[in-house]
Design a protein around this motif. Structure first.
Motif, PDB file in Angstrom:
ATOM      1  N   ARG A 260       0.832  -1.110   0.104  1.00 48.93           N
ATOM      2  CA  ARG A 260      -0.054   0.095   0.003  1.00 48.93           C
ATOM      3  C   ARG A 260       0.743   1.383  -0.005  1.00 48.93           C
ATOM      4  N   PHE A 261       1.968   1.190   0.462  1.00 45.69           N
ATOM      5  CA  PHE A 261       3.007   2.461   0.582  1.00 45.69           C
ATOM      6  C   PHE A 261       3.143   2.914  -1.066  1.00 45.69           C
ATOM      7  N   PHE A 262       3.254   1.897  -1.849  1.00 46.05           N
ATOM      8  CA  PHE A 262       3.677   2.039  -3.238  1.00 46.05           C
ATOM      9  C   PHE A 262       2.592   1.780  -4.284  1.00 46.05           C
ATOM     10  N   GLU A 264       0.167   2.103  -7.131  1.00 42.82           N
ATOM     11  CA  GLU A 264       0.261   2.963  -8.281  1.00 42.82           C
ATOM     12  C   GLU A 264      -1.346   3.430  -8.421  1.00 42.82           C
ATOM     13  N   GLY A 265      -1.532   4.800  -8.499  1.00 36.66           N
ATOM     14  CA  GLY A 265      -2.982   5.386  -8.477  1.00 36.66           C
ATOM     15  C   GLY A 265      -3.605   5.365  -7.350  1.00 36.66           C
ATOM     16  N   LYS A 266      -3.268   4.926  -6.175  1.00 39.32           N
ATOM     17  CA  LYS A 266      -3.843   4.823  -4.980  1.00 39.32           C
ATOM     18  C   LYS A 266      -3.153   5.433  -3.715  1.00 39.32           C
ATOM     19  N   ASN A 267      -3.801   6.179  -2.762  1.00 39.37           N
ATOM     20  CA  ASN A 267      -2.966   6.374  -1.821  1.00 39.37           C
ATOM     21  C   ASN A 267      -3.198   5.296  -0.721  1.00 39.37           C
ATOM     22  N   THR A 268      -2.401   5.417   0.417  1.00 38.86           N
ATOM     23  CA  THR A 268      -2.519   4.503   1.430  1.00 38.86           C
ATOM     24  C   THR A 268      -3.640   3.882   1.849  1.00 38.86           C
ATOM     25  N   ASP A 269      -4.616   4.791   1.833  1.00 38.80           N
ATOM     26  CA  ASP A 269      -5.952   4.425   2.467  1.00 38.80           C
ATOM     27  C   ASP A 269      -6.909   3.813   1.389  1.00 38.80           C
ATOM     28  N   GLY A 270      -6.373   3.714   0.021  1.00 35.72           N
ATOM     29  CA  GLY A 270      -6.982   3.248  -0.899  1.00 35.72           C
ATOM     30  C   GLY A 270      -7.843   4.207  -1.830  1.00 35.72           C
ATOM     31  N   THR A 271      -7.908   5.365  -1.420  1.00 32.32           N
ATOM     32  CA  THR A 271      -8.563   6.482  -2.078  1.00 32.32           C
ATOM     33  C   THR A 271      -7.482   6.881  -3.275  1.00 32.32           C
ATOM     34  N   PRO A 272      -8.155   7.239  -4.543  1.00 30.82           N
ATOM     35  CA  PRO A 272      -7.333   7.628  -5.710  1.00 30.82           C
ATOM     36  C   PRO A 272      -6.626   8.876  -5.345  1.00 30.82           C
ATOM     37  N   TRP A 273      -5.544   8.800  -6.274  1.00 31.41           N
ATOM     38  CA  TRP A 273      -4.253  10.007  -6.148  1.00 31.41           C
ATOM     39  C   TRP A 273      -5.052  11.298  -6.650  1.00 31.41           C
ATOM     40  N   THR A 274      -4.773  12.459  -6.274  1.00 25.60           N
ATOM     41  CA  THR A 274      -4.934  13.625  -6.834  1.00 25.60           C
ATOM     42  C   THR A 274      -3.497  14.256  -7.070  1.00 25.60           C
ATOM     43  N   ARG A 275      -3.472  15.361  -7.879  1.00 23.13           N
ATOM     44  CA  ARG A 275      -2.169  16.013  -8.251  1.00 23.13           C
ATOM     45  C   ARG A 275      -1.544  16.611  -6.893  1.00 23.13           C
ATOM     46  N   ASP A 276      -2.742  17.132  -6.271  1.00 26.10           N
ATOM     47  CA  ASP A 276      -2.346  17.899  -4.897  1.00 26.10           C
ATOM     48  C   ASP A 276      -1.748  16.990  -4.188  1.00 26.10           C
ATOM     49  N   ILE A 277      -2.233  15.830  -3.827  1.00 25.74           N
ATOM     50  CA  ILE A 277      -1.513  14.760  -2.919  1.00 25.74           C
ATOM     51  C   ILE A 277      -0.066  14.233  -3.450  1.00 25.74           C
ATOM     52  N   LEU A 278      -0.068  14.146  -4.658  1.00 28.31           N
ATOM     53  CA  LEU A 278       1.156  13.826  -5.274  1.00 28.31           C
ATOM     54  C   LEU A 278       2.310  14.845  -5.231  1.00 28.31           C
ATOM     55  N   ASP A 279       1.836  16.121  -5.458  1.00 25.75           N
ATOM     56  CA  ASP A 279       2.944  17.156  -5.152  1.00 25.75           C
ATOM     57  C   ASP A 279       3.259  17.278  -3.784  1.00 25.75           C
ATOM     58  N   ARG A 280       2.344  17.419  -3.123  1.00 25.37           N
ATOM     59  CA  ARG A 280       2.831  17.245  -1.414  1.00 25.37           C
ATOM     60  C   ARG A 280       3.526  16.342  -1.120  1.00 25.37           C
ATOM     61  N   ARG A 281       3.366  14.915  -1.485  1.00 23.68           N
ATOM     62  CA  ARG A 281       4.032  13.737  -1.033  1.00 23.68           C
ATOM     63  C   ARG A 281       5.612  13.986  -1.731  1.00 23.68           C
ATOM     64  N   ALA A 282       5.714  14.323  -3.078  1.00 22.68           N
ATOM     65  CA  ALA A 282       7.075  14.734  -3.531  1.00 22.68           C
ATOM     66  C   ALA A 282       7.864  15.877  -2.638  1.00 22.68           C
ATOM     67  N   ARG A 283       7.080  16.896  -2.209  1.00 27.90           N
ATOM     68  CA  ARG A 283       7.565  17.940  -1.467  1.00 27.90           C
ATOM     69  C   ARG A 283       8.077  17.384   0.005  1.00 27.90           C
ATOM     70  N   ILE A 284       7.154  16.725   0.728  1.00 31.29           N
ATOM     71  CA  ILE A 284       7.550  16.398   2.107  1.00 31.29           C
ATOM     72  C   ILE A 284       8.300  15.199   2.440  1.00 31.29           C
ATOM     73  N   SER A 332       5.637  -3.625  -2.046  1.00 27.37           N
ATOM     74  CA  SER A 332       6.171  -3.363  -0.868  1.00 27.37           C
ATOM     75  C   SER A 332       7.664  -3.046  -0.608  1.00 27.37           C
ATOM     76  N   PHE A 333       8.308  -3.012  -1.982  1.00 27.31           N
ATOM     77  CA  PHE A 333       9.733  -2.750  -1.900  1.00 27.31           C
ATOM     78  C   PHE A 333      10.141  -1.778  -2.528  1.00 27.31           C
ATOM     79  N   VAL A 334      11.368  -1.194  -1.949  1.00 24.43           N
ATOM     80  CA  VAL A 334      11.748   0.115  -2.381  1.00 24.43           C
ATOM     81  C   VAL A 334      12.515   0.118  -3.714  1.00 24.43           C
ATOM     82  N   ARG A 335      13.237  -1.011  -4.291  1.00 26.42           N
ATOM     83  CA  ARG A 335      13.719  -1.046  -5.667  1.00 26.42           C
ATOM     84  C   ARG A 335      12.549  -0.934  -6.628  1.00 26.42           C
ATOM     85  N   ASP A 336      11.425  -1.659  -6.427  1.00 23.75           N
ATOM     86  CA  ASP A 336      10.167  -1.757  -7.386  1.00 23.75           C
ATOM     87  C   ASP A 336       9.697  -0.223  -7.350  1.00 23.75           C
TER      88      ASP A 336
END
Length: 633
Positions: A260-262, A264-284, A332-336
């Motif tokens: 669930r950390f990685f 594609e297309g979903k947040n850790t709680d299963g809700t869909p990505w938004t551009r705001d969420i992706l930008d914030r994740r990249a910043r923080i 679940s893994f960082v390389r992937d």
């Protein structure tokens, strides 16, 4: 009350001013120094650590990090051989208020059944409180019907956390970073079961993050999993950590995240990505924890983008076909994840998986940096404080290794990892800035030193130059950096050159080899290849690009490493033979030591028994550098 609080704030400000001036006066090295530290550590301020019987407070943990001995649960003493340079104590945000109320005589909840159970170290009460986090509903018998008693109590504990860090901060000598752990679990995961009916049922799915602040400018409280998801945590931090406040988050135990950390297309709680969420994740979120006591999160043997060295401290069983929970999968893994991030960036214009690497212990004994295989005394208080418990001769949680072998979960754990940073000086600001720009690396517990640079303009023998570091910074980028098509200039046919320099930990085994792991996307498919780029003992990589075994060995009966093999230092300047300037790519370094005895073998010797057969008797300690990314166009 207001006057007392204002006086406290004024006193803190008067202390902070001279400390900041002292930090500014510390000499700065523009070519950077290596500093080793701990970014994930629990003391008796964490509910689980408290219930495990850990007697050590943040004061004891800070003293331990500087070389002083401390007493563990059961009465043993512990001391590290070399002090750390920096520490972040990351007690769980979720239970700070509950623990304060249950251990303060006169508090309304002090005599409740839950609080009595907590003080009696009752694991059933811990399970009940932990389950309330997943339900996002604090226990009324401790916190009151509206939970306010606990959220009010948190502020006082959070102030103590800041005061403790301030008291032990010594700019130029020892840095204390203010932080905490946000600890959300996956809904539906069973916690605290015996494992008799389902060997994997006691493995909680984790969506945990450590929150690390740059200075003493921090919000007046903490955000916990009671308040929301990981994405909501980041939104809260951006709203509350403003002005001089700076913060970053570090996900850990992605191996226990059930993909669930990685997603594609979903947040850790299963809700869909938004551009705001992706930008914030990249910043923080610039970093991920690649190794700790509960296993390696780089990769897993036979799963996803794997290689033979991925069979290293895999604490989680691989997923059977069709299953995703309570087991290890590629997500679940960082390389992937870092390779998947290339594909996401191509599609979304932002890379939420652009991670640098750190290592840590996740120690619950209040002993930061206690990573020696030969002196492992457990990390979880009464749960694993004896060799018998760690090797499964006492009742404890069980795990299935995916091949029908069931053994103690603690046998799958390890002493933990460490973070190395390259920073101008040992101050809060300089260490945090190195973390944020990803000039970091994780180790499996040893103090290997490794540098990694990339450029289109390096000479072919830069690793042999006495000005290696100066030239590398001047003409390229360090680990955590970016190479772009614009860097090619007129030389469109060029491949990037990477410089690696690694030296051994004198207290561990010599170095065996250095590898560069490359990831890229080909026809929409995630790809990876491992290159052996520097071999010890005069060995040259063969036609398959691999170093032959150097013959290093360790006597299992004595744990003595045979002399004459391995290297004190390895370096190389390497050119990617398959570089395509039109394709995004990511590169990181993995440094491997010669084998040494695993902690479980030392424990077996103490008990005068043969080492357990369900786990390796030896391991190759290692380091992983933050990647360097190449972006075309």
């Amino acid at each position: 009350m207001k006057s007392w609080f204002l006086l406290l704030c004024l006193g803190a400000a008067l202390i902070a001013g001279p400390v900041r001036a002292e930090a500014d006066a510390v000499p700065s090295n523009p070519l950077k120094n290596a500093y080793f530290g701990e970014l994930h550590l629990h003391t008796a301020y964490s509910l689980d650590s408290y219930i495990f019987g850990n007697p050590n407070s943040p004061d004891a943990a800070y003293r331990f990090a500087q070389g002083e001995p401390v007493t563990l649960y059961g009465g043993e003493t512990k001391q590290i051989s070399h002090p750390l340079d920096f520490v972040a104590i990351t007690d769980h945000s979720e239970f700070l208020g509950e623990l304060a109320l249950c251990t303060t005589q006169g508090a309304a909840a002090y005599d409740s059944v839950a609080c009595k159970g907590m003080r009696d170290f009752n694991m059933m009460q811990f399970g009940r409180i932990a389950a309330s986090v997943t339900a996002r509903k604090r226990l009324g018998d401790i916190c009151g019907a509206d939970g306010k008693a606990c959220t009010d109590a948190i502020k006082g504990v959070w102030q103590k956390v800041q005061d403790n860090a301030a008291r032990y901060y010594k700019p130029g000598k020892f840095t204390t970073l203010i932080g905490y752990e946000y600890s959300a679990n996956i809904p539906g995961t069973v916690i605290g079961t015996s494992g008799k009916d389902n060997p994997r049922a006691n493995v909680p799915g984790m969506l945990h993050r450590n929150v690390i602040f740059r200075t003493d400018h921090v919000p007046d409280t903490v955000f916990s999993a009671y308040e929301g998801s990981g994405e909501e945590l980041m939104k809260w931090l951006e709203e509350k950590c403003t002005g001089p406040c700076r913060v970053l988050t570090i996900p850990h135990n992605s191996n226990y995240s059930w993909g669930r950390f990685f997603w594609e297309g979903k947040n850790t709680d299963g809700t869909p990505w938004t551009r705001d969420i992706l930008d914030r994740r990249a910043r923080i979120e610039p970093l991920v924890e690649i190794f700790q006591i509960k296993g390696a999160s780089e990769c897993m043997a036979g799963i996803g983008l794997t290689d033979e060295e991925c069979n290293f401290e895999n604490a989680v069983p691989p997923c059977p076909p069709g299953e995703i929970d309570q087991c290890g999968s590629a997500g679940s893994f960082v390389r992937d994840a870092i390779v998947r991030g290339l594909k996401v960036e191509e599609k979304e214009g932002v890379n939420p998986f652009k991670y640098g690497f750190v290592g840590a212990t996740d120690n619950h004994d209040g002993t930061p940096g206690a990573t020696e295989e030969s002196d492992f005394k457990g990390h979880l208080g009464q749960q694993d404080n004896t060799a018998e418990k760690r090797l499964g001769f006492h009742p404890g949680p069980a795990v299935d290794d995916g091949h029908g072998e069931v053994g103690s979960a603690y046998m799958r754990f390890n002493p933990g990892g460490m973070t190395g940073v390259w920073a101008e000086k040992n101050t809060r600001e300089a260490i945090w800035d190195a973390l944020y720009r990803r000039e970091t690396y994780g180790t499996s517990g040893t103090r290997i030193r490794v540098r990694f640079f990339g450029s289109f303009d390096y000479p072919a023998d830069l690793n042999k130059s006495p000005d290696l570091v100066k030239t590398a910074y001047a003409k390229g980028v360090p680990m955590g950096g970016d190479l772009r098509a614009a860097d090619l200039g007129g030389g469109r046919g060029k491949s990037p050159r990477f410089v690696v320099w690694a030296t051994r930990d004198p207290d561990s085994a010599p170095l065996q080899k250095v590898q560069i792991v490359k990831g890229w996307i080909e026809n929409g498919k995630e790809m990876a290849k491992v290159y052996d780029v520097a071999c010890s003992d005069g060995i040259e990589a063969g036609a398959d690009g691999a170093c032959a075994d150097n013959g290093a060995s360790v006597d299992i009966a004595t744990c003595k490493v045979a002399a004459g093999k391995g290297a004190a230092e390895l370096s190389t300047t390497w050119t990617d033979p398959a570089f395509d300037p039109k394709i995004r790519a990511v590169y990181y370094v993995r440094v491997l030591e010669d084998p040494v005895c695993r902690w479980s073998t030392y424990d077996a010797h103490r008990l005068k028994i043969d080492p357990p057969k369900v786990i390796p008797a030896t391991i190759k300690e290692r380091a992983w550098t933050s990647p360097i990314w190449y972006t075309p166009g």
